[in-house]
Write a protein that holds these residues in place. Structure first.
Motif, PDB file in Angstrom:
ATOM      1  N   ARG A  84      44.471   3.169 -11.304  1.00  0.00           N
ATOM      2  CA  ARG A  84      45.405   3.235 -12.435  1.00  0.00           C
ATOM      3  C   ARG A  84      45.019   2.231 -13.521  1.00  0.00           C
ATOM      4  O   ARG A  84      45.013   2.540 -14.710  1.00  0.00           O
ATOM      5  N   MET A  85      44.654   1.007 -13.110  1.00  0.00           N
ATOM      6  CA  MET A  85      44.293  -0.018 -14.078  1.00  0.00           C
ATOM      7  C   MET A  85      43.019   0.350 -14.832  1.00  0.00           C
ATOM      8  O   MET A  85      42.930   0.156 -16.049  1.00  0.00           O
ATOM      9  N   VAL A  86      42.040   0.870 -14.124  1.00  0.00           N
ATOM     10  CA  VAL A  86      40.783   1.270 -14.774  1.00  0.00           C
ATOM     11  C   VAL A  86      41.032   2.414 -15.757  1.00  0.00           C
ATOM     12  O   VAL A  86      40.534   2.395 -16.889  1.00  0.00           O
ATOM     13  N   LEU A  87      41.815   3.412 -15.351  1.00  0.00           N
ATOM     14  CA  LEU A  87      42.101   4.545 -16.246  1.00  0.00           C
ATOM     15  C   LEU A  87      42.841   4.080 -17.499  1.00  0.00           C
ATOM     16  O   LEU A  87      42.546   4.532 -18.607  1.00  0.00           O
ATOM     17  N   LYS A  88      43.797   3.178 -17.342  1.00  0.00           N
ATOM     18  CA  LYS A  88      44.528   2.657 -18.500  1.00  0.00           C
ATOM     19  C   LYS A  88      43.572   1.921 -19.435  1.00  0.00           C
ATOM     20  O   LYS A  88      43.604   2.098 -20.649  1.00  0.00           O
ATOM     21  N   THR A  89      42.706   1.107 -18.858  1.00  0.00           N
ATOM     22  CA  THR A  89      41.767   0.345 -19.677  1.00  0.00           C
ATOM     23  C   THR A  89      40.803   1.267 -20.415  1.00  0.00           C
ATOM     24  O   THR A  89      40.530   1.061 -21.608  1.00  0.00           O
ATOM     25  N   LEU A  90      40.296   2.286 -19.734  1.00  0.00           N
ATOM     26  CA  LEU A  90      39.405   3.243 -20.403  1.00  0.00           C
ATOM     27  C   LEU A  90      40.115   3.925 -21.566  1.00  0.00           C
ATOM     28  O   LEU A  90      39.527   4.144 -22.631  1.00  0.00           O
ATOM     29  N   ASP A  91      41.397   4.253 -21.385  1.00  0.00           N
ATOM     30  CA  ASP A  91      42.179   4.866 -22.454  1.00  0.00           C
ATOM     31  C   ASP A  91      42.336   3.907 -23.636  1.00  0.00           C
ATOM     32  O   ASP A  91      42.128   4.288 -24.784  1.00  0.00           O
ATOM     33  N   VAL A  92      42.686   2.662 -23.348  1.00  0.00           N
ATOM     34  CA  VAL A  92      42.886   1.668 -24.416  1.00  0.00           C
ATOM     35  C   VAL A  92      41.580   1.433 -25.178  1.00  0.00           C
ATOM     36  O   VAL A  92      41.558   1.450 -26.412  1.00  0.00           O
ATOM     37  N   ILE A  93      40.495   1.238 -24.454  1.00  0.00           N
ATOM     38  CA  ILE A  93      39.205   0.999 -25.112  1.00  0.00           C
ATOM     39  C   ILE A  93      38.756   2.246 -25.872  1.00  0.00           C
ATOM     40  O   ILE A  93      38.288   2.155 -27.008  1.00  0.00           O
ATOM     41  N   GLY A  94      38.906   3.398 -25.253  1.00  0.00           N
ATOM     42  CA  GLY A  94      38.491   4.646 -25.890  1.00  0.00           C
ATOM     43  C   GLY A  94      39.229   4.929 -27.188  1.00  0.00           C
ATOM     44  O   GLY A  94      38.692   5.585 -28.085  1.00  0.00           O
ATOM     45  N   ARG A  95      40.437   4.423 -27.293  1.00  0.00           N
ATOM     46  CA  ARG A  95      41.229   4.624 -28.517  1.00  0.00           C
ATOM     47  C   ARG A  95      41.135   3.435 -29.470  1.00  0.00           C
ATOM     48  O   ARG A  95      41.868   3.352 -30.441  1.00  0.00           O
ATOM     49  N   GLY A  96      40.188   2.528 -29.195  1.00  0.00           N
ATOM     50  CA  GLY A  96      39.947   1.392 -30.094  1.00  0.00           C
ATOM     51  C   GLY A  96      41.113   0.425 -30.164  1.00  0.00           C
ATOM     52  O   GLY A  96      41.345  -0.194 -31.196  1.00  0.00           O
ATOM     53  N   ARG A  97      41.811   0.238 -29.056  1.00  0.00           N
ATOM     54  CA  ARG A  97      43.022  -0.578 -29.060  1.00  0.00           C
ATOM     55  C   ARG A  97      42.847  -1.949 -28.416  1.00  0.00           C
ATOM     56  O   ARG A  97      43.820  -2.651 -28.191  1.00  0.00           O
ATOM     57  N   LEU A  98      41.621  -2.345 -28.081  1.00  0.00           N
ATOM     58  CA  LEU A  98      41.397  -3.645 -27.449  1.00  0.00           C
ATOM     59  C   LEU A  98      40.525  -4.494 -28.355  1.00  0.00           C
ATOM     60  O   LEU A  98      39.459  -4.053 -28.788  1.00  0.00           O
ATOM     61  N   GLU A  99      40.974  -5.718 -28.616  1.00  0.00           N
ATOM     62  CA  GLU A  99      40.213  -6.644 -29.449  1.00  0.00           C
ATOM     63  C   GLU A  99      40.097  -7.994 -28.754  1.00  0.00           C
ATOM     64  O   GLU A  99      41.067  -8.474 -28.158  1.00  0.00           O
ATOM     65  N   TYR A 100      38.912  -8.566 -28.843  1.00  0.00           N
ATOM     66  CA  TYR A 100      38.683  -9.932 -28.396  1.00  0.00           C
ATOM     67  C   TYR A 100      37.443 -10.435 -29.122  1.00  0.00           C
ATOM     68  O   TYR A 100      36.661  -9.650 -29.660  1.00  0.00           O
ATOM     69  N   PRO A 101      37.249 -11.748 -29.170  1.00  0.00           N
ATOM     70  CA  PRO A 101      36.123 -12.297 -29.917  1.00  0.00           C
ATOM     71  C   PRO A 101      34.781 -11.758 -29.425  1.00  0.00           C
ATOM     72  O   PRO A 101      34.534 -11.660 -28.224  1.00  0.00           O
ATOM     73  N   ILE A 102      33.932 -11.423 -30.363  1.00  0.00           N
ATOM     74  CA  ILE A 102      32.635 -10.830 -30.056  1.00  0.00           C
ATOM     75  C   ILE A 102      31.775 -11.756 -29.203  1.00  0.00           C
ATOM     76  O   ILE A 102      30.943 -11.299 -28.428  1.00  0.00           O
ATOM     77  N   GLY A 103      31.981 -13.040 -29.292  1.00  0.00           N
ATOM     78  CA  GLY A 103      31.184 -13.996 -28.533  1.00  0.00           C
ATOM     79  C   GLY A 103      31.546 -14.088 -27.057  1.00  0.00           C
ATOM     80  O   GLY A 103      30.849 -14.750 -26.292  1.00  0.00           O
ATOM     81  N   TRP A 104      32.602 -13.423 -26.648  1.00  0.00           N
ATOM     82  CA  TRP A 104      33.022 -13.475 -25.243  1.00  0.00           C
ATOM     83  C   TRP A 104      32.200 -12.486 -24.413  1.00  0.00           C
ATOM     84  O   TRP A 104      32.715 -11.536 -23.834  1.00  0.00           O
ATOM     85  N   THR A 105      30.924 -12.738 -24.337  1.00  0.00           N
ATOM     86  CA  THR A 105      30.035 -11.825 -23.623  1.00  0.00           C
ATOM     87  C   THR A 105      30.288 -11.832 -22.115  1.00  0.00           C
ATOM     88  O   THR A 105      29.984 -10.856 -21.434  1.00  0.00           O
TER      89      THR A 105
END
Length: 149
Positions: free
Chosen positions: A80-101
């Motif tokens: 469930r957590m992975v599917l939710k995360t894929l949905d959030v990322i796929g819809r461009g809804r997750l942001e964090y600093p680019i340097g957090w590799t």
């Protein structure tokens, strides 16, 4: 991991505003660090992986923050957590600093696998030098899971 959720569930962006790992810390020190972060930020939810030392951290945190929740991750929860995360990322809804590799690497290290019985699908992260067991990623996934699919 501190994640600012969107104002309206299902729309807007999740913004990761703080990340920290407690490798090698005593459970008392981990709980105190959580209290310190609560003083600095307007923390509205606390979710703690209660596997291992997390059980003790949760007990201490709940003494001052009774709404803190503990979680044990079984294959259904991980899926469930992975599917939710894929949905959030796929819809461009997750942001964090680019340097957090390290966070990006942790998310990319999670893969599908079969449980020990071979009958169920689950997700896992093999232990790697830079990502451990992808603890940073699972912390983000848990925060995103607070919003229903």
């Amino acid at each position: 991991m501190l994640v600012a959720p969107p104002a309206n569930p299902g729309e807007g962006k999740f913004r990761i505003i703080h990340k920290e790992q407690f490798k090698g810390s005593k459970f008392v020190d981990q709980a105190q660090r959580i209290f310190d972060l609560c003083e600095r930020y307007n923390v509205t939810k606390i979710d703690i992986d209660e596997t291992g030392i997390g059980k003790a951290v949760l007990q201490l945190v709940q003494q001052r923050r009774p709404t803190a929740r503990g979680h044990l991750y079984d294959p259904a929860v991980k899926t469930r957590m992975v599917l939710k995360t894929l949905d959030v990322i796929g819809r461009g809804r997750l942001e964090y600093p680019i340097g957090w590799t390290d966070l990006t690497a942790a998310m990319m290290s999670i893969r599908r696998a079969l449980t020990g019985s071979g009958r169920h699908l689950t997700y896992e992260a093999p232990r790697q030098k830079g990502t451990g067991h992808a603890d940073l990623a699972w912390a983000v996934f848990q925060a995103l899971d607070n919003e229903p699919l």
